[in-house]
Motif scaffolding. Structure first.
Motif, PDB file in Angstrom:
ATOM      1  N   PHE A 162      -5.264  20.648  11.942  1.00 31.58           N
ATOM      2  CA  PHE A 162      -6.339  19.554  11.904  1.00 31.58           C
ATOM      3  C   PHE A 162      -7.110  19.839  10.881  1.00 31.58           C
ATOM      4  CE2 PHE A 162     -10.111  17.673  13.646  1.00 31.58           C
ATOM      5  CZ  PHE A 162      -9.466  16.523  14.207  1.00 31.58           C
ATOM      6  N   VAL A 163      -7.542  18.890  10.216  1.00 32.41           N
ATOM      7  CA  VAL A 163      -8.469  19.114   9.061  1.00 32.41           C
ATOM      8  C   VAL A 163      -9.656  18.137   9.250  1.00 32.41           C
ATOM      9  CG1 VAL A 163      -8.363  18.418   6.621  1.00 32.41           C
ATOM     10  CG2 VAL A 163      -6.156  18.893   7.726  1.00 32.41           C
ATOM     11  N   LYS A 164     -10.840  19.051   8.894  1.00 31.81           N
ATOM     12  CA  LYS A 164     -12.091  18.374   8.833  1.00 31.81           C
ATOM     13  C   LYS A 164     -12.809  19.000   7.700  1.00 31.81           C
ATOM     14  CE  LYS A 164     -13.303  21.934  12.447  1.00 31.81           C
ATOM     15  NZ  LYS A 164     -13.600  22.118  13.875  1.00 31.81           N
ATOM     16  N   PRO A 165     -13.875  18.132   7.481  1.00 31.61           N
ATOM     17  CA  PRO A 165     -14.902  18.502   6.557  1.00 31.61           C
ATOM     18  C   PRO A 165     -15.546  19.764   6.753  1.00 31.61           C
ATOM     19  CG  PRO A 165     -15.118  16.095   6.861  1.00 31.61           C
ATOM     20  CD  PRO A 165     -14.344  16.666   7.647  1.00 31.61           C
ATOM     21  N   ASN A 166     -15.960  20.707   5.843  1.00 31.60           N
ATOM     22  CA  ASN A 166     -16.706  21.916   6.330  1.00 31.60           C
ATOM     23  C   ASN A 166     -18.060  21.689   6.521  1.00 31.60           C
ATOM     24  OD1 ASN A 166     -16.594  24.981   6.296  1.00 31.60           O
ATOM     25  ND2 ASN A 166     -17.524  24.864   4.273  1.00 31.60           N
ATOM     26  N   ARG A 167     -18.686  20.817   5.970  1.00 36.00           N
ATOM     27  CA  ARG A 167     -20.240  20.838   6.150  1.00 36.00           C
ATOM     28  C   ARG A 167     -20.918  19.567   6.671  1.00 36.00           C
ATOM     29  NH1 ARG A 167     -22.585  22.373   0.369  1.00 36.00           N
ATOM     30  NH2 ARG A 167     -21.104  20.680   0.141  1.00 36.00           N
ATOM     31  N   LEU A 168     -19.937  18.720   6.891  1.00 35.08           N
ATOM     32  CA  LEU A 168     -20.476  17.450   7.655  1.00 35.08           C
ATOM     33  C   LEU A 168     -20.160  17.492   9.051  1.00 35.08           C
ATOM     34  CD1 LEU A 168     -19.075  15.113   4.824  1.00 35.08           C
ATOM     35  CD2 LEU A 168     -21.468  15.270   5.799  1.00 35.08           C
ATOM     36  N   GLY A 169     -20.965  16.789  10.050  1.00 34.69           N
ATOM     37  CA  GLY A 169     -21.026  16.496  11.337  1.00 34.69           C
ATOM     38  C   GLY A 169     -20.572  15.415  11.865  1.00 34.69           C
ATOM     39  N   ALA A 170     -20.800  15.065  13.024  1.00 41.35           N
ATOM     40  CA  ALA A 170     -20.697  13.731  13.556  1.00 41.35           C
ATOM     41  C   ALA A 170     -19.588  12.949  13.269  1.00 41.35           C
ATOM     42  CB  ALA A 170     -21.834  12.901  13.428  1.00 41.35           C
ATOM     43  N   LYS A 171     -18.411  13.930  13.194  1.00 39.74           N
ATOM     44  CA  LYS A 171     -17.051  13.384  13.004  1.00 39.74           C
ATOM     45  C   LYS A 171     -16.754  12.456  11.635  1.00 39.74           C
ATOM     46  CE  LYS A 171     -16.152  14.368  17.291  1.00 39.74           C
ATOM     47  NZ  LYS A 171     -17.505  14.958  17.506  1.00 39.74           N
ATOM     48  N   ILE A 172     -17.889  12.724  10.963  1.00 38.79           N
ATOM     49  CA  ILE A 172     -17.723  12.175   9.371  1.00 38.79           C
ATOM     50  C   ILE A 172     -16.545  12.689   8.725  1.00 38.79           C
ATOM     51  CG2 ILE A 172     -18.959  11.769   7.108  1.00 38.79           C
ATOM     52  CD1 ILE A 172     -21.411  12.251   8.945  1.00 38.79           C
ATOM     53  N   GLY A 173     -15.769  11.997   8.107  1.00 40.78           N
ATOM     54  CA  GLY A 173     -14.548  12.580   7.236  1.00 40.78           C
ATOM     55  C   GLY A 173     -13.342  12.914   8.120  1.00 40.78           C
ATOM     56  N   ILE A 174     -13.368  12.645   9.360  1.00 39.25           N
ATOM     57  CA  ILE A 174     -12.279  12.472  10.457  1.00 39.25           C
ATOM     58  C   ILE A 174     -11.597  11.359  10.834  1.00 39.25           C
ATOM     59  CG2 ILE A 174     -11.628  13.479  12.764  1.00 39.25           C
ATOM     60  CD1 ILE A 174     -13.679  15.432  12.738  1.00 39.25           C
ATOM     61  N   TRP A 175     -10.203  11.254  10.485  1.00 49.33           N
ATOM     62  CA  TRP A 175      -9.609  10.085  10.517  1.00 49.33           C
ATOM     63  C   TRP A 175      -8.535   9.995  11.410  1.00 49.33           C
ATOM     64  CZ3 TRP A 175     -10.819  12.050   5.417  1.00 49.33           C
ATOM     65  CH2 TRP A 175     -11.902  11.196   5.035  1.00 49.33           C
ATOM     66  N   PRO A 176      -7.769   9.142  11.959  1.00 52.51           N
ATOM     67  CA  PRO A 176      -6.619   9.095  12.883  1.00 52.51           C
ATOM     68  C   PRO A 176      -5.397  10.207  12.211  1.00 52.51           C
ATOM     69  CG  PRO A 176      -7.269   6.952  12.729  1.00 52.51           C
ATOM     70  CD  PRO A 176      -7.812   7.743  11.734  1.00 52.51           C
ATOM     71  N   ASP A 177      -5.438  10.277  11.018  1.00 57.50           N
ATOM     72  CA  ASP A 177      -4.386  11.031  10.441  1.00 57.50           C
ATOM     73  C   ASP A 177      -4.931  12.492  10.023  1.00 57.50           C
ATOM     74  OD1 ASP A 177      -5.919  10.403   8.224  1.00 57.50           O
ATOM     75  OD2 ASP A 177      -4.251  10.183   6.941  1.00 57.50           O
ATOM     76  N   SER A 178      -6.142  12.939  10.504  1.00 56.40           N
ATOM     77  CA  SER A 178      -6.819  14.205  10.303  1.00 56.40           C
ATOM     78  C   SER A 178      -5.748  15.323  11.085  1.00 56.40           C
ATOM     79  CB  SER A 178      -7.963  14.405  10.754  1.00 56.40           C
ATOM     80  OG  SER A 178      -8.937  13.761   9.945  1.00 56.40           O
ATOM     81  N   ARG A 179      -5.166  14.959  12.172  1.00 58.56           N
ATOM     82  CA  ARG A 179      -4.013  16.018  12.645  1.00 58.56           C
ATOM     83  C   ARG A 179      -2.789  15.548  12.000  1.00 58.56           C
ATOM     84  NH1 ARG A 179      -0.857  16.352  18.562  1.00 58.56           N
ATOM     85  NH2 ARG A 179       0.581  18.250  17.484  1.00 58.56           N
ATOM     86  N   CYS A 180      -2.389  16.531  11.342  1.00 61.99           N
ATOM     87  CA  CYS A 180      -1.168  16.353  10.326  1.00 61.99           C
ATOM     88  C   CYS A 180       0.013  17.254  10.359  1.00 61.99           C
ATOM     89  CB  CYS A 180      -1.814  16.369   8.717  1.00 61.99           C
ATOM     90  SG  CYS A 180      -2.564  17.918   8.541  1.00 61.99           S
ATOM     91  N   ARG A 181       1.256  17.144  10.107  1.00 62.19           N
ATOM     92  CA  ARG A 181       2.274  17.994  10.443  1.00 62.19           C
ATOM     93  C   ARG A 181       2.455  18.890   9.058  1.00 62.19           C
ATOM     94  NH1 ARG A 181       3.390  18.715  15.910  1.00 62.19           N
ATOM     95  NH2 ARG A 181       2.933  16.600  16.967  1.00 62.19           N
ATOM     96  N   ASP A 182       2.065  18.475   7.998  1.00 60.07           N
ATOM     97  CA  ASP A 182       2.528  19.202   6.848  1.00 60.07           C
ATOM     98  C   ASP A 182       1.332  19.475   5.878  1.00 60.07           C
ATOM     99  OD1 ASP A 182       2.576  17.215   4.356  1.00 60.07           O
ATOM    100  OD2 ASP A 182       3.388  16.196   6.005  1.00 60.07           O
ATOM    101  N   LEU A 183       1.435  20.573   5.242  1.00 61.59           N
ATOM    102  CA  LEU A 183       0.202  21.048   4.405  1.00 61.59           C
ATOM    103  C   LEU A 183       0.084  20.042   3.295  1.00 61.59           C
ATOM    104  CD1 LEU A 183       0.652  24.765   4.986  1.00 61.59           C
ATOM    105  CD2 LEU A 183      -1.130  23.454   5.865  1.00 61.59           C
ATOM    106  N   GLU A 184       0.788  19.378   2.820  1.00 61.36           N
ATOM    107  CA  GLU A 184       0.726  18.619   1.602  1.00 61.36           C
ATOM    108  C   GLU A 184      -0.320  17.294   2.025  1.00 61.36           C
ATOM    109  OE1 GLU A 184       1.551  18.569  -1.718  1.00 61.36           O
ATOM    110  OE2 GLU A 184       1.691  20.631  -1.113  1.00 61.36           O
ATOM    111  N   HIS A 185       0.043  16.941   3.342  1.00 69.74           N
ATOM    112  CA  HIS A 185      -0.813  16.021   3.841  1.00 69.74           C
ATOM    113  C   HIS A 185      -2.269  16.645   3.828  1.00 69.74           C
ATOM    114  CE1 HIS A 185      -2.136  12.252   5.630  1.00 69.74           C
ATOM    115  NE2 HIS A 185      -2.478  12.781   6.339  1.00 69.74           N
ATOM    116  N   ALA A 186      -2.447  17.719   4.502  1.00 69.40           N
ATOM    117  CA  ALA A 186      -3.658  18.458   4.490  1.00 69.40           C
ATOM    118  C   ALA A 186      -4.211  18.458   2.972  1.00 69.40           C
ATOM    119  CB  ALA A 186      -3.658  19.850   5.012  1.00 69.40           C
TER     120      ALA A 186
END
Length: 352
Positions: A162-186
């Protein structure tokens, strides 16, 4: 500044002040709207300042709502013997509310909430996770990436990440593909976040379970974890996205209005179906209080699996007080409106 009555000062950073500063710093309007929407609680609570003032007056207190840009001047003139500072909006990077408890400490004023060092810690998810892990708390390990490059590689994870911004809250920068299956997508997500928000991303192994929010308001000094309100937050999906968050704060910006209809998440007490998980979360909260010094007001986000395994995701020292979940907590736990709960908490510190 009234000096003949104990005074509650609520310091808040308005959305517009943040928006204007971001635009001046070169952020596109759309990104500035998204980022400043984190401060929607300032917008949402403002219409209730009169109710807060009335609730304080009933308890012998004066009330002042102070915008962050005016806080240094106001706090410098406040009476340390009879002033309590409550910081509504936090932040150390895009938002600046973390300066308020430091200003209060500088001028010797009493505060509600954790000390200013924790305001900084909880706004940096990677550093916070490292500290929580060192305390032995069940936080997923994390990697860190900046604009497509690893700063710290994440651990292997058969379930993905699961990938999310380090310093932002309120789900900013979280999209439907923020759960990813490979690290290239991360890494691609890290490029997207950096391009839009100039932030790093935290990459954690995906953990299963239901989303849980634990809320706390110490109405009286010495209130313990028995007063935690621990609920499943059911939004109809595995996790909430930025679009969900923008819609939830529907009246706080044009972007929010453009999202469309949004159903408020349902709240279900964890103890009703998983009492062992409820007890485990209270144990974690006690470790946060003892180990980090959290107090007075806070929230904790977790994931809880069907076998009662819990995963600590993050904690907040400035929970969204006017949001639906904290209002629900005040009603369930304390039998009070938000304004009365805040005023009662302040009165118990200033007049006891």
């Amino acid at each position: 500044m009234p000096r003949n009555r104990p005074t509650l000062i609520l310091v808040h950073e308005p959305e517009k002040a943040c928006f204007d500063r971001l635009v001046a710093d070169g952020y596109p309007t759309e990104r500035a709207i998204e980022i400043s929407s984190y401060l929607a609680q300032s917008t949402d609570l403002a219409p209730e300042f009169d109710q807060l003032a009335a609730a304080c007056d009933k308890r012998g207190l004066a009330f002042m709502a102070v915008e962050l840009d005016n806080a240094a001047t106001v706090l410098a003139k406040a009476d340390p013997a009879g002033t309590l500072v409550w910081t509504l909006t936090d932040g150390i990077a895009y938002f600046r509310g973390g300066a308020a408890p430091a200003l209060a400490r500088l001028t010797g004023l009493k505060t509600i909430g954790a000390d200013d060092s924790l305001f900084a810690l909880c706004q940096d998810k990677f550093r916070s996770g490292a500290v929580l892990g060192a305390l032995g708390l069940p936080v997923p390990p994390a990697g860190l990436a900046r604009n497509g490059k690893w700063l710290v590689e994440p651990p292997a994870s058969p379930a993905g990440w699961f990938v999310k911004p380090n310093r932002l809250g309120a789900k900013i920068g979280i999209w439907p593909d923020s759960r990813c299956r490979d690290l290239e997508h991360a890494l691609e997500l890290s490029r997207r976040v950096f391009a839009g928000y100039r932030d790093d991303v935290v990459i954690q192994p995906y953990v299963a379970g239901r989303n849980v929010r634990a809320s706390f308001l110490g109405l009286k000094p010495g209130t313990g974890v028995e007063a935690l309100g621990i609920v499943f937050v059911e939004s109809g999906g595995d996790f909430q996205t930025m679009a969900d968050s923008m819609a939830l704060y529907g009246d706080t910006g044009q972007a929010a209005k453009d999202v469309g209809n949004y159903t408020e998440p349902e709240l279900e007490p964890v103890a009703a179906s998983q009492p062992a998980a409820d007890r485990a979360i209270r144990t974690v909260a006690q470790k946060l209080i003892t180990g980090l010094g959290l107090k007075d007001v806070l929230s904790v986000d977790l994931r809880v699996e069907a076998d009662d395994t819990i995963h600590l995701i993050e904690f907040e020292v400035c929970p969204g007080l006017p949001c639906f979940d904290f209002r629900d907590y005040c009603r369930r736990q304390w039998g009070m409106s938000l304004a009365d709960a805040m005023a009662e908490t302040a009165a118990n510190r200033l007049t006891s």
